[in-house]
Scaffold this active site. Structure first.
Site, mmCIF file in Angstrom:
data_model
loop_
_atom_site.group_PDB
_atom_site.id
_atom_site.type_symbol
_atom_site.label_atom_id
_atom_site.label_comp_id
_atom_site.label_asym_id
_atom_site.label_seq_id
_atom_site.Cartn_x
_atom_site.Cartn_y
_atom_site.Cartn_z
ATOM 1 N N ASP A 216 31.811 84.446 7.236
ATOM 2 C CA ASP A 216 30.349 84.403 7.342
ATOM 3 C C ASP A 216 29.927 84.589 8.798
ATOM 4 O O ASP A 216 30.724 84.382 9.720
ATOM 5 C CB ASP A 216 29.847 83.035 6.828
ATOM 6 C CG ASP A 216 28.342 83.002 6.591
ATOM 7 O OD1 ASP A 216 27.664 84.041 6.740
ATOM 8 O OD2 ASP A 216 27.831 81.913 6.242
ATOM 9 N N GLY B 297 19.722 80.870 9.629
ATOM 10 C CA GLY B 297 18.643 81.826 9.874
ATOM 11 C C GLY B 297 18.175 82.461 8.566
ATOM 12 O O GLY B 297 16.997 82.750 8.380
ATOM 13 N N GLU C 262 26.288 77.471 2.334
ATOM 14 C CA GLU C 262 27.287 77.968 3.297
ATOM 15 C C GLU C 262 28.214 76.827 3.727
ATOM 16 O O GLU C 262 29.435 77.005 3.822
ATOM 17 C CB GLU C 262 26.585 78.569 4.519
ATOM 18 C CG GLU C 262 25.851 79.855 4.189
ATOM 19 C CD GLU C 262 25.005 80.400 5.328
ATOM 20 O OE1 GLU C 262 24.638 81.577 5.249
ATOM 21 O OE2 GLU C 262 24.697 79.666 6.280
HETATM 22 C C1 5RP Z 1 22.348 82.649 6.957
HETATM 23 C C2 5RP Z 1 23.188 82.513 8.165
HETATM 24 C C3 5RP Z 1 23.663 83.763 8.835
HETATM 25 O O1 5RP Z 1 25.030 83.686 8.979
HETATM 26 C C4 5RP Z 1 23.018 83.889 10.166
HETATM 27 O O2 5RP Z 1 21.614 83.823 10.012
HETATM 28 C C5 5RP Z 1 23.416 85.191 10.878
HETATM 29 O O3 5RP Z 1 22.819 86.261 10.252
HETATM 30 P P1 5RP Z 1 23.035 87.762 10.695
HETATM 31 O O4 5RP Z 1 24.434 88.119 10.354
HETATM 32 O O5 5RP Z 1 22.021 88.530 9.876
HETATM 33 O O6 5RP Z 1 22.752 87.872 12.172
HETATM 34 O O7 5RP Z 1 23.502 81.436 8.612
HETATM 35 O O8 5RP Z 1 21.886 81.419 6.479
#
Ligand code: 5RP
Length: 222
Positions: free
Chosen positions: A86, A101, A108
């Site tokens: 992730d 985000g 998660e």
């Molecule tokens: C989602 C998250 C994502 O891992 C985080 O927001 C990063 O996102 P991106 O890969 O679009 O930059 O925690 O809840």
């Protein structure tokens, strides 16, 4: 010069090396995780299946014909998921993360906790000395909104409800800005003790084991 998206794509592809053949893996949420999902399609027949950290991720996995299992069903077949892959919004030198985000932080964290290894895929713009520059997301049961916002203010932060957003679990997200997080694990604990907080976006207990960082010169393994 590589764009941020090109760096994300490179780390997403590099993460394929951490996929354990014949196992069930956990898959995260966000634009970097999406690129990983697209890359994973090339080896979908080599894994037993996936557990998704959000409805959006489950849908994208299925669109590639990749098997998606509920976590409880997966854990009837195997003791642990082999790896969780992730992105993150920020990471510090101890590999503690801010996540959420995309608002999927609780699922998660659950999938990360059920996995033997957390491989985090980021680009170099996410590297910080201290977490807190990115707004810290907290998933909150709606009834506790005012209580949690008051506590965030007491901690020196500025709290805002994420407008028009409901999590996959039917809750709200409160985003807190203005915190310089010097002890990530302590703040993670303190916030999670507030009644009505489902979880917060600090991943100190579930920090990354490996960080693959996309830079303009290629992928670095931390
Ligand atoms: C989602 C998250 C994502 O891992 C985080 O927001 C990063 O996102 P991106 O890969 O679009 O930059 O925690 O809840």
């Amino acid at each position: 010069m590589m764009t941020q998206d090109e760096m994300k794509k490179k780390v997403a592809e590099a993460a394929l090396a951490y996929v354990v053949e014949g196992s069930i893996i956990g898959v995260g949420t966000g634009s970097t995780a999406n690129m990983f999902i697209d890359a994973l399609a090339s080896m979908k027949d080599k894994i037993k299946g996936t557990v998704a950290s959000s409805e959006v991720t489950a849908e994208r996995l299925r669109s590639h014909g990749i098997t998606v299992l509920e976590l409880n069903d997966a854990l009837k077949q195997v003791n642990r998921l082999s790896v969780y892959i992730d992105g993150a919004d920020e990471f510090d030198p101890q590999k503690c993360l801010t996540k959420g985000g995309g608002g999927a932080l609780t699922r998660e964290k659950i999938v990360a906790a059920a996995s033997d290894k957390f491989v985090c895929i980021v680009d170099s713009t996410k590297q910080v000395d201290y977490l807190g520059a990115f707004p810290l997301p907290i998933e909150v049961i709606p009834m506790a909104e005012t209580l949690v916002m008051g506590i965030a203010h007491q901690l020196g932060g500025k709290a805002q409800v994420r407008e028009g957003f409901t999590t996959d679990n039917g809750n709200i997200i409160v985003d807190v800005t203005g915190l310089k997080i010097t002890d990530a694990q302590a703040l993670e604990n303190d916030l999670n003790e507030v009644p009505g907080v489902v979880t917060n976006g600090i991943f100190a207990h579930q920090r990354a084991d490996v960080i693959l960082m996309g830079t303009p010169d290629g992928v670095e393994t931390l």
